[in-house]
Design a protein around this motif. Sequence first.
Motif, PDB file in Angstrom:
ATOM      1  N   THR B 102       0.844  -1.193   0.000  1.00 37.80           N
ATOM      2  CA  THR B 102       0.000   0.000   0.000  1.00 37.80           C
ATOM      3  C   THR B 102       0.878   1.241   0.000  1.00 37.80           C
ATOM      4  OG1 THR B 102      -0.241  -0.259   2.380  1.00 37.80           O
ATOM      5  CG2 THR B 102      -2.021  -1.104   1.015  1.00 37.80           C
ATOM      6  N   CYS B 103       0.995   1.924   1.153  1.00 31.95           N
ATOM      7  CA  CYS B 103       1.824   3.131   1.170  1.00 31.95           C
ATOM      8  C   CYS B 103       3.299   2.752   1.300  1.00 31.95           C
ATOM      9  CB  CYS B 103       1.405   4.037   2.313  1.00 31.95           C
ATOM     10  SG  CYS B 103       1.758   3.328   3.923  1.00 31.95           S
ATOM     11  N   ASP B 104       4.170   3.689   0.988  1.00 27.94           N
ATOM     12  CA  ASP B 104       5.606   3.406   1.005  1.00 27.94           C
ATOM     13  C   ASP B 104       6.108   2.963   2.372  1.00 27.94           C
ATOM     14  OD1 ASP B 104       5.552   4.100  -1.573  1.00 27.94           O
ATOM     15  OD2 ASP B 104       6.631   6.000  -1.367  1.00 27.94           O
ATOM     16  N   GLY B 105       5.594   3.617   3.415  1.00 23.16           N
ATOM     17  CA  GLY B 105       6.053   3.304   4.767  1.00 23.16           C
ATOM     18  C   GLY B 105       5.781   1.853   5.117  1.00 23.16           C
ATOM     19  N   LYS B 106       4.571   1.403   4.824  1.00 26.85           N
ATOM     20  CA  LYS B 106       4.209   0.021   5.133  1.00 26.85           C
ATOM     21  C   LYS B 106       5.050  -0.950   4.313  1.00 26.85           C
ATOM     22  CE  LYS B 106      -0.517  -0.542   6.704  1.00 26.85           C
ATOM     23  NZ  LYS B 106      -1.840  -1.012   6.291  1.00 26.85           N
ATOM     24  N   LYS B 107       5.135  -0.639   3.045  1.00 27.68           N
ATOM     25  CA  LYS B 107       5.855  -1.496   2.111  1.00 27.68           C
ATOM     26  C   LYS B 107       7.272  -1.798   2.595  1.00 27.68           C
ATOM     27  CE  LYS B 107       5.984   0.415  -2.102  1.00 27.68           C
ATOM     28  NZ  LYS B 107       5.301   1.093  -3.213  1.00 27.68           N
ATOM     29  N   GLN B 330       0.263  11.500  11.668  1.00 31.36           N
ATOM     30  CA  GLN B 330       1.477  12.216  11.357  1.00 31.36           C
ATOM     31  C   GLN B 330       2.340  11.378  10.381  1.00 31.36           C
ATOM     32  OE1 GLN B 330       4.772  11.764  14.148  1.00 31.36           O
ATOM     33  NE2 GLN B 330       4.025  13.698  14.950  1.00 31.36           N
ATOM     34  N   ALA B 331       2.830  12.038   9.348  1.00 26.88           N
ATOM     35  CA  ALA B 331       3.689  11.405   8.341  1.00 26.88           C
ATOM     36  C   ALA B 331       2.948  10.464   7.395  1.00 26.88           C
ATOM     37  CB  ALA B 331       4.871  10.669   8.965  1.00 26.88           C
ATOM     38  N   CYS B 332       1.646  10.508   7.384  1.00 28.47           N
ATOM     39  CA  CYS B 332       0.899   9.746   6.377  1.00 28.47           C
ATOM     40  C   CYS B 332       0.699  10.646   5.167  1.00 28.47           C
ATOM     41  CB  CYS B 332      -0.450   9.292   6.912  1.00 28.47           C
ATOM     42  SG  CYS B 332      -1.473   8.557   5.622  1.00 28.47           S
ATOM     43  N   HIS B 333       1.578  10.510   4.197  1.00 27.01           N
ATOM     44  CA  HIS B 333       1.540  11.431   3.059  1.00 27.01           C
ATOM     45  C   HIS B 333       0.271  11.289   2.232  1.00 27.01           C
ATOM     46  CE1 HIS B 333       5.402  12.433   4.291  1.00 27.01           C
ATOM     47  NE2 HIS B 333       6.034  11.423   3.743  1.00 27.01           N
TER      48      HIS B 333
END
Lengths: 254, 386
Positions: B102-107, B330-333
């Motif tokens: 999904t999002c980059d952070g999770k990935k 916070q930080a969820c682009h």
Amino acid sequence: MISIGIDVGSVAAKAVAFNGEKIMATAIIPTGWSPKESGNRLLEEILNKSQLTLDEVHAIVGTGYGRVSLDFINKKVTEITCHGRGAHFINPEIRTVIDIGGQDSKVIRLNESGLVMDFLMNDKCAAGTGRFLQVMANTMEMDVSQLSETAGDAKPENINSMCTVFAESEVISLMAEGASKESIAAGLLQSVCNKTYSLVSRVGAEDQVFFSGGVSQNPLLKKYLSDKLGVEIQVSDLSQFIGAIGAAIIAYEL
Amino acid sequence: MRPAMMEEVEALRGVNSVKIKEASEAGKKVVGMYCVFSPQEIALAADAISVTLCGTKQEPIEDAEKELPRNLCPLIKSSYGFAITDKCPYFYFSDVLLAETTCDGKKKMYELMGKIKPMHIMNLPQTAEGEESLALWKNEMVRFKDFLEKQFNVEITEEKLKDAIKLMNRERQAMKRLHQLNAHKPAPLSGMDMMLAQWLKGFNVDKEAGIELIERLIHDVEDQMSKGQYAFSEGAPRILLTGCPIGSGSEKVLKLIEEAGASVVALENCTGYKGLDTMVDEHKEPMLALAEKYLSTPCSCMNNNNGRLDLIKRMAAEYQVDAVVDLTWQACHTYNIESFTVKKYVKEELGLAFTQIETDYSDSDVGQLKVRIEAFLETLGVTVTG
Ligand code: SF4
Ligand code: SF4
């Protein structure tokens, strides 16, 4: 009929007595450690000043971060709504209110009745607030009230950090590098101006703009902001009392 | 008034962690999942239990920050923290993990997490539109099915898939009906209770028992409604909460809104209604039907995500809301940037009040958030008590 508004901010507690037409008395004391205690003292003082007893007061509205600790109020209302009503009372043409307070800054959009249409507040940290200026002034061994005068028309030094802690070390190294006090003071005000500007531009500033809160008593910051926004920003001698005035007006209507 | 059944729902928290242990020890396989894009049906068809592992608590974040950047979304940090500390029984008993890109952070976090337990990654297309996206996502469904068959040494037949689809549709229907009770003015359930009920179902070990419990809760609530008992008064401002997922431990904003006197009537986020809106088509070939359903999730990870605006519009009307609050971790682009679009849409197209709140799981900003939320409610011009 008389009402009272009390605004307990992080630095100062302010009170006004209002008779439906004009402000009859104002009082201000430092908030100190206990907002509850200062609230009580302030109430006494405003009653004294307006020569009233509590029974003669129609209603009291509390605002500001300390409003929750006041036990004598009839209602609590946030400082956002109160600043809106207060500024509207000063001049009904005002549509944007900039309030730079001790621990936070906010920009409020009003409609023609003085009701809040939209607002923004700074995030958690102290960047761009009165607290920021205070810490920086201390670093330069001066009082925050001297910043404007010291800066004069010096060319502002670039202060890049928005974070209070990092900006402080920036100021210290600027001083070590021999930058003048004047230019650093100007730089600090400029940096608060920039931070405020970005908040204002997200809410929009058309028509008349008013500057309230303690920091508005700083003429150079007012000038910087006016230049940057391209409108003449208004201030008032009562700027520090705007929140309390709004509270008193709301109390009057209760 | 709070329905008495809510206590039973809340007790699930303790009951489920015991049940997962018992089931695991009895040889049942457990699949831990992270996101609403996860096809639970395939796990069920493999005769496994599926549980949601999305981190919603502050507690393990400190540990996660030893390995992850501090300025990352709290949901990712919390999920990872649970994984490395053994503080979450569901993670502990998961035999395999399912993650999606999904999002980059999770990935990127999943790359680290995948070293702890066997993990399968489903590659989401960047957009939900077009034939290619659907074909890709359908193929990912098949890959996940193959993975489970191999891991658990089972055969996932079409028959079993169809049964699982029916079961999950029934669960969705029940949760959807529960959510829709709050379309009534005033709302019979507080947003806090609604969130709890929706969130706890993610840990439900026994699907049938879970559906039955929700049906009893609905019955209970309807009973109270017929007696004129509600969670809020008629005049309470009605709020639609949208944005990032929330759960027990990350309910700060929801709680503050309701403490300030407003009634959160609709939870548009993926831990609320988002996944309940559409059912899986029971008449289509199962893999295709699953791909269609899950790809239709209007999440901000998708480019573009107009489905979210459409859902907000429908829900705002159905739940008669006064305002929309958009929560961004916070930080969820993705959600943070999308907030600009949502704001414009809500204010200009729907003519409703809107505010965005960006925060994390900690309590450090509660004072300021209170002011912002109370001031926002004051602008609605509805009388708020408190
Ligand atoms: S917000 Fe999107 S990516 Fe995050 S858990 Fe929900 S569906 Fe998944
Ligand atoms: S909240 Fe945003 S950043 Fe966090 S996991 Fe979900 S989509 Fe990613």
